[in-house]
Design an enzyme around this catalytic site. Structure first.
Site, PDB file in Angstrom:
ATOM      1  N   HIS A 265       0.881  -1.153   0.079  1.00  0.00           N
ATOM      2  CA  HIS A 265      -0.097   0.012   0.183  1.00  0.00           C
ATOM      3  C   HIS A 265       1.045   1.254  -0.198  1.00  0.00           C
ATOM      4  O   HIS A 265       0.794   2.043  -0.838  1.00  0.00           O
ATOM      5  CB  HIS A 265      -0.881   0.014   1.300  1.00  0.00           C
ATOM      6  CG  HIS A 265      -1.864   1.180   1.448  1.00  0.00           C
ATOM      7  ND1 HIS A 265      -3.154   1.205   0.987  1.00  0.00           N
ATOM      8  CD2 HIS A 265      -1.450   2.425   1.830  1.00  0.00           C
ATOM      9  CE1 HIS A 265      -3.642   2.238   1.045  1.00  0.00           C
ATOM     10  NE2 HIS A 265      -2.818   3.192   1.665  1.00  0.00           N
ATOM     11  N   GLU A 266       1.955   1.532   1.143  1.00  0.00           N
ATOM     12  CA  GLU A 266       2.622   2.584   1.108  1.00  0.00           C
ATOM     13  C   GLU A 266       3.303   2.590  -0.137  1.00  0.00           C
ATOM     14  O   GLU A 266       3.988   3.630  -0.630  1.00  0.00           O
ATOM     15  CB  GLU A 266       3.274   2.459   2.475  1.00  0.00           C
ATOM     16  CG  GLU A 266       2.614   2.766   3.440  1.00  0.00           C
ATOM     17  CD  GLU A 266       1.489   3.606   3.633  1.00  0.00           C
ATOM     18  OE1 GLU A 266       2.013   4.692   3.041  1.00  0.00           O
ATOM     19  OE2 GLU A 266       0.333   3.609   4.383  1.00  0.00           O
ATOM     20  N   HIS A 269       1.772   4.598  -2.772  1.00  0.00           N
ATOM     21  CA  HIS A 269       1.793   5.996  -2.591  1.00  0.00           C
ATOM     22  C   HIS A 269       3.278   6.489  -2.848  1.00  0.00           C
ATOM     23  O   HIS A 269       3.486   7.504  -3.453  1.00  0.00           O
ATOM     24  CB  HIS A 269       1.712   6.146  -1.156  1.00  0.00           C
ATOM     25  CG  HIS A 269       0.403   6.247  -0.624  1.00  0.00           C
ATOM     26  ND1 HIS A 269      -0.868   6.729  -1.339  1.00  0.00           N
ATOM     27  CD2 HIS A 269      -0.243   5.586   0.492  1.00  0.00           C
ATOM     28  CE1 HIS A 269      -1.885   6.776  -0.538  1.00  0.00           C
ATOM     29  NE2 HIS A 269      -1.548   6.085   0.397  1.00  0.00           N
ATOM     30  N   GLU A 295      -4.357   7.875  -3.010  1.00  0.00           N
ATOM     31  CA  GLU A 295      -5.079   6.509  -2.400  1.00  0.00           C
ATOM     32  C   GLU A 295      -5.352   5.662  -3.709  1.00  0.00           C
ATOM     33  O   GLU A 295      -5.187   4.365  -3.460  1.00  0.00           O
ATOM     34  CB  GLU A 295      -6.235   6.876  -1.500  1.00  0.00           C
ATOM     35  CG  GLU A 295      -6.570   5.770  -0.644  1.00  0.00           C
ATOM     36  CD  GLU A 295      -5.703   5.563   0.230  1.00  0.00           C
ATOM     37  OE1 GLU A 295      -4.603   6.291   0.523  1.00  0.00           O
ATOM     38  OE2 GLU A 295      -5.653   4.287   1.026  1.00  0.00           O
TER      39      GLU A 295
HETATM   40 ZN    ZN Z   1      -2.934   5.353   1.772  1.00  0.00          ZN
END
Ligand code: ZN
Length: 500
Positions: A265-266, A269, A295
Site C-alpha cells: 500500500h505505502e 503511494h 489513494e
Molecule cells: Zn493510503
C-alpha cells in the site's frame, strides 16, 4: 515588472515555505519513527512556531501583490505557470481569512491532540480526548465560516483534499456504493464460510518479514536508492521531494500479511511520489492531483495487484521458500482465500477490500453530523457503535477498538476519509482501462510489473498537480469517476471466491 522577475520573486517565497514545510515534515517523520515521546510537547511547540512562518510567507502582502500582477498578465503565462499561480491563489485563500493567531493556536492544538489521542487510545479513555476533539471541531467549523463555502461547510475541506468534490456528489457516490456493496456483504455473511487462516497466524520471524518488505517495495517498482523504508505504528509515506521518498510499514510477529499489504500500500503511494515529471518539479507542482488519486495508487498495488490470484501464481512459491515451516504444506488456493477473506471486522486499516468502504461511510456520515452540530462529541462513541451495528453488524467492545482507532480527527483531518473510498473507485476505473490497453491480468501473470508502473507514470504520476482529479481520470479513462467499475470488480472477485 516582467513576468520572469515576478515569477522569480514568487519562487523565492515558495522556497521559504518549502523550507519550513520540509522542517515540519522531518519533525513529524521523527515523531512517528522513534523520537522519544517525552519530547513530544516540545516538538509540538516547534511545529507551531514554524507554522507561523509558513503562514507569514504565504499570506504576505508581497505574495498577494505578486500573484495579483501575474494574474493580470495571464495571457503571457505558460499553462504550467498559470496552474501554479492558481495553486498559490488557492493556498492564499485558504489561509488569508483565518487570523494568524488562531491558525498558530490551532496548529499547536492538533500537535498536542495527537499525543493525547495516542494516550487515550492506549488507555481506552475517550473522555480525556473529548475536550481536544471538541476544540478542534470548533476551529474546523470556524475556519469554514472564515473561508466561506457554498451549501455545506464540509465542502471547504473536501475541496482541500479532493479538488472539485462536494457533499452533493459524495452523497450520490456513497449511495451507489451502499447499493452495490451491502447486499454482497450480506450474501457472503449468509454463506457462513470460514476460510482457514491459521497458517498465517503463527510466528514469522520479524527479521524475515523486514527482508521481505524491502524486497517487495523494489519488486513493485520503488527505487530504494531514492528513499527508504522504516517502521512505525501507523504506516505512512512522506515524499520530501521525488528523490527523497520515505515510507513506513509495521510488523506483527503472528500476522505477516499485515505488513506485506501495508508495504504494498505505502509502496503504491511512494512510487507515485517518485515519478512526478522533472518538468513540473521546478514549477512547484510536485504533489498528487488529490488525496483520492494518491489513494488510488496505493490501493492499486495493495489490492488490485498484490491480492490478485495471478500475482500469487508467480510469487507464492517464493514466499513458501522464505517460510517453509509455515507455508510449505499450504497450497496456493488456500493461501489466496486466506488473504482475501471478507469479514465484517472492527478496524478500518485491517479490514478487507469488500467491507473497507463501509468503514469510510461511517466516518463520512459522522463527520457531516459533527460539523452540522447535530452530533455532539460526548455522544460520538454511541453514534459510532450504532453505525457499526447498522453497516457491519458488529459493535466494538471498547472505544480503543471503535471511535478511537484512527488518528485523523486528532490531526484536524476532517474531509479526508472519503479519499480512501474514492481511491478504491479510481483504482478500479484505472485498472479497467489498463486492462483495455494491455490485458492487465496477463501482464501480472507474466510477472511484468514494470509495465504497470510505466502505464501509471504516463497516465497518472507524471502530471503531479497539473490536472484536477476529474480532468486526470477523464484523460486516463475517457470518463468521469464512475463507481460502477469498483462495484463490478468487487462482485466479480468475491463471487468467485465465495462461489456465489
Ligand atoms: Zn493510503
Amino acid at each position: 515588472m516582467s513576468k520572469d522577475k515576478l515569477l522569480g520573486q514568487l519562487y523565492e517565497k515558495l522556497d521559504k515555505v518549502k523550507g519550513y514545510a520540509y522542517a515540519t515534515s522531518i519533525m513529524h517523520w521523527d515523531s512517528a519513527t522513534g523520537a522519544p515521546k517525552s519530547g513530544g510537547l516540545k516538538r509540538a511547540d516547534s511545529i507551531g512556531i514554524l507554522s507561523e512562518d509558513i503562514y507569514k510567507n504565504i499570506v504576505s502582502d508581497e505574495v498577494i501583490e505578486i500573484v495579483k500582477k501575474l494574474k493580470e498578465m495571464e495571457s503571457e503565462l505558460t499553462t504550467v505557470e498559470k496552474i501554479l499561480v492558481e495553486d498559490v491563489q488557492k493556498n492564499i485563500d485558504s489561509y488569508i481569512k483565518i487570523p494568524m493567531e488562531e491558525y498558530v493556536k490551532y496548529s499547536s492544538l492538533v500537535a498536542k491532540a495527537t499525543l493525547v489521542w495516542e494516550d487515550a487510545k492506549e488507555k481506552n479513555d475517550f473522555e480525556s480526548y473529548a475536550p481536544y476533539l471538541e476544540e478542534i471541531i470548533g476551529y474546523i467549523r470556524k475556519f469554514a465560516d472564515y473561508r466561506g463555502y457554498t451549501d455545506h461547510p464540509y465542502n471547504v475541506y473536501l475541496d482541500d483534499y479532493e479538488p472539485g468534490m462536494t457533499v452533493e456528489k459524495l452523497d450520490e457516490f456513497f449511495a451507489e456504493l451502499k447499493e452495490g456493496i451491502v447486499p454482497l456483504v450480506k450474501k457472503i455473511a449468509d454463506k457462513n464460510m470460514d476460510f482457514n487462516k491459521d497458517f498465517i497466524s503463527v510466528p514469522f520471524a520479524i527479521e524475515d518479514q523486514k527482508a521481505l518488505s524491502e524486497e517487495l517495495v523494489q519488486y513493485i517498482g520503488f527505487d530504494l536508492s531514492r528513499g527508504f523504508l522504516k517502521e512505525s505504528v501507523h504506516p505512512f509515506t512522506m515524499g520530501l521531494c521525488k528523490d527523497d521518498v520515505r515510507l513506513t510499514t509495521h510488523y506483527h510477529l503472528s500476522n505477516p500479511m499485515s505488513s506485506y499489504f501495508s508495504t504494498a500500500h505505502e509502496g503504491g503511494h511512494a512510487i507515485y511520489e517518485q515519478n512526478f515529471d522533472d518538468s513540473i518539479s521546478g514549477a512547484y507542482l510536485v504533489d498528487a492531483a488529490s488525496m483520492g488519486i494518491h489513494e488510488s495508487q496505493s490501493r492499486m498495488y495493495e489490492n488490485y495487484i498484490c491480492r490478485n490470484y495471478n500475482y500469487w501464481k508467480n510469487n507464492y512459491n517464493k514466499l513458501q521458500d522464505r517460510f517453509p515451516d509455515q507455508l510449505g504444506k499450504v497450497d496456493l488456493d488456500t493461501f489466496y482465500k486466506a488473504i482475501n477473506e471478507a469479514k465484517c471486522t472492527l478496524i478500518r486499516t485491517e479490514s478487507d477490500e469488500l467491507t473497507y468502504s463501509l468503514h469510510i461511510m461511517i466516518r463520512y456520515e459522522l463527520e457531516i453530523e459533527l460539523l452540522n452540530g447535530t452530533l455532539e462529541v460526548k455522544d460520538l462513541p454511541k453514534a459510532w457503535n450504532q453505525k457499526m451495528q447498522s453497516y457491519l453488524g458488529i459493535v466494538p467492545p471498547n472505544d480503543s477498538l471503535g471511535v478511537l482507532q484512527d488518528t485523523h480527527w486528532s490531526n484536524g483531518l476532517f474531509g479526508y476519509f472519503p479519499s480512501y473510498a474514492l481511491g478504491n473507485a479510481y483504482a478500479a476505473q484505472l485498472y479497467k482501462q489498463m486492462d483495455k490497453d494491455m490485458d492487465i491480468e496477463k501482464v501480472i501473470e507474466k510477472d511484468e510489473l514494470p509495465k504497470i508502473k510505466e502505464w501509471l507514470t504516463d497516465n497518472v504520476h507524471k502530471y503531479g498537480k497539473l490536472m484536477k482529479p476529474e480532468e486526470l481520470i477523464v484523460k486516463a479513462t475517457g470518463e468521469k469517476l464512475n463507481p460502477k467499475y469498483y462495484i463490478e470488480y468487487l462482485n466479480d472477485k468475491y463471487s468467485k471466491i465465495y462461489d456465489l
